[in-house]
Design an enzyme around this catalytic site. Sequence first.
Site, PDB file in Angstrom:
ATOM      1  N   HIS A 191      18.698 -33.976  54.607  1.00 39.45           N
ATOM      2  CA  HIS A 191      18.007 -33.029  53.725  1.00 39.45           C
ATOM      3  C   HIS A 191      17.796 -31.697  54.454  1.00 39.45           C
ATOM      4  CE1 HIS A 191      16.498 -36.962  52.037  1.00 39.45           C
ATOM      5  NE2 HIS A 191      16.932 -36.362  50.952  1.00 39.45           N
ATOM      6  N   ASP A 238      26.477 -38.969  48.685  1.00 42.48           N
ATOM      7  CA  ASP A 238      26.482 -39.636  47.382  1.00 42.48           C
ATOM      8  C   ASP A 238      27.596 -39.012  46.544  1.00 42.48           C
ATOM      9  OD1 ASP A 238      24.122 -41.304  47.786  1.00 42.48           O
ATOM     10  OD2 ASP A 238      23.085 -39.387  47.938  1.00 42.48           O
TER      11      ASP A 238
HETATM   12  O1  PAF Z   1      20.195 -37.908  45.665  1.00 35.89           O
HETATM   13  C1  PAF Z   1      18.979 -37.995  45.393  1.00 35.89           C
HETATM   14  O2  PAF Z   1      18.111 -37.938  46.263  1.00 35.89           O
HETATM   15  C2  PAF Z   1      18.571 -38.192  43.945  1.00 35.89           C
HETATM   16  O3  PAF Z   1      19.483 -38.983  43.259  1.00 35.89           O
HETATM   17  C3  PAF Z   1      18.297 -36.892  43.191  1.00 35.89           C
HETATM   18  C4  PAF Z   1      19.558 -36.030  43.088  1.00 35.89           C
HETATM   19  C5  PAF Z   1      17.211 -36.105  43.903  1.00 35.89           C
HETATM   20  C6  PAF Z   1      17.832 -37.191  41.776  1.00 35.89           C
HETATM   21  O4  PAF Z   1      16.668 -37.948  41.777  1.00 35.89           O
END
Ligand code: PAF
Length: 509
Positions: A35, A152
């Site tokens: 993140h 993802d």
């Molecule tokens: O990838 C994630 O953390 C989640 O799927 C998201 C995109 C924040 C949606 O809840």
Amino acid sequence: MNKIIRKTEELEQWRLELKNDINFIPTMGNLHDGHLKLISTAKSSNCNINLVSIFVNPLQFESKEDLKNYPITIGKDIEIACSAGADAIFIPDRADIYPPNNKSISYLKASKELSSALCGIRREGHFDGVCTVVFRLLKLVQPKNLYLGEKDWQQLLILKNLVLEKKLNVNIISIPTQRDSDGIPLSSRNVHLSNKERKLIRFFSNELLIAKNNFKKEKKINLKEIIQKLSAEKILIEYLDHLHPYTLQNLGADDNISILAGAIRCGKTRLIDHVFLMKRSPIIAIDGPAGSGKSTVTKLIANKLKLLYLDTGAMYRALSWLLLKEKIDYKKETELNHILKDISIVFKSNANSHQDIFINNYCVTEEIRSQEISSIVSKISSIKEVRQLLVEEQRKIGESGGLVAEGRDIGTTVFPDAELKIFLTASINERAKRRKSDKKSKDSQEIDLNKLKELIKKRDFEDSNREISPLIKANDAIEIITDGYSINEVVDKIIDLYNDKIPKEIQIQ
Ligand code: PAF
């Protein structure tokens, strides 16, 4: 002090007062270095305001147990997000995102095709939940850019599809999977892993990386063998599939890039990982008529994306130069074939980081731009034997990919399997005006504009109607009409298309 926003009304007020656009980084909290990289990439890419959301979306969990166990670490998350460059953090509660009895909330369905593979088959409703929450968040935040991780990959494809389908005015920018020093992808769920489980996921991720390296050499993989190796370690495989990277359907024989993706269970935790397998690095093909701005644009793209630049026109010019110098009567087949038999054409970077072209060891970079060569190159390049030889040479240069090539038959003949094909054009009027103001072309500056238009029309007709490799737009090429756009705007547009299509992980190899 960074702004913490908890209510949707507060978010709207904040947004209305903003003077800048928003970069949006949606998360479910429990932030890790992955993140952090998303937030710092957003911060460093422009002067927009960076908004991170933290919302554990109940709709994307299949089991209540899993939702209950999801790690909540808001205090630490705020600290991490701020240190990485977030300007504001949106932490709504469930009733803000899904107000009860609110009929205006759209509960969406993810693309059927994209969710009928990999995790989509095993996690019923998961991607519908992701689409619903992201759509809701995008409506509330109205960002210019949305930052998502390639870890993802299926989610990324589904959200790109959602943005297209709903015609949302937002750019999706992705970052490559971030891995720990031992090779395992960073994930919020890693905190649940015991040492033993971590060892298993490390084995799994390393097997994927080994498969990727082997594929480079062997151009094939043996799924059964990988599954056997994982099973021997007592790794519980949920799936391991080798698919088309964009459609997530079965692969065609000619597909150059593919995805090897798997999910395993370690104790209570489910983990996913993938690698992209490539027969060669990506290729961009740029075709178009004379005066469309191909050369300038292609050179800049090569420079920015650090790709090899292949100017196929220069190869035809170099050959024309040799035929003139050796006084070859190219209409006589035997004479032509004799000289074509032993030809070497090589590009080399010079001290100014430009490219020189050598034919049979002569550097001809400057000489091939003469009017004399310009007047015969079209004729020479329509000779079958010449075309065959140079197309073969061009394919050799592009064998391992990693290049952007410009010409008139790149996407149709030379590299029909190029990952991105652009057909660059402009109106005759625009091209004639460009020719007239081209400082390098003294002859054109002296010709009347209407005469230039006639000459361009004639050249277009010849190029498009010649028997061998005529100038035509490949079926899968994207046409860009450059009238009214600056060179940099065209370059940025093509780079955006490339970034949108080619996973970052592949670009940086
Ligand atoms: O990838 C994630 O953390 C989640 O799927 C998201 C995109 C924040 C949606 O809840």
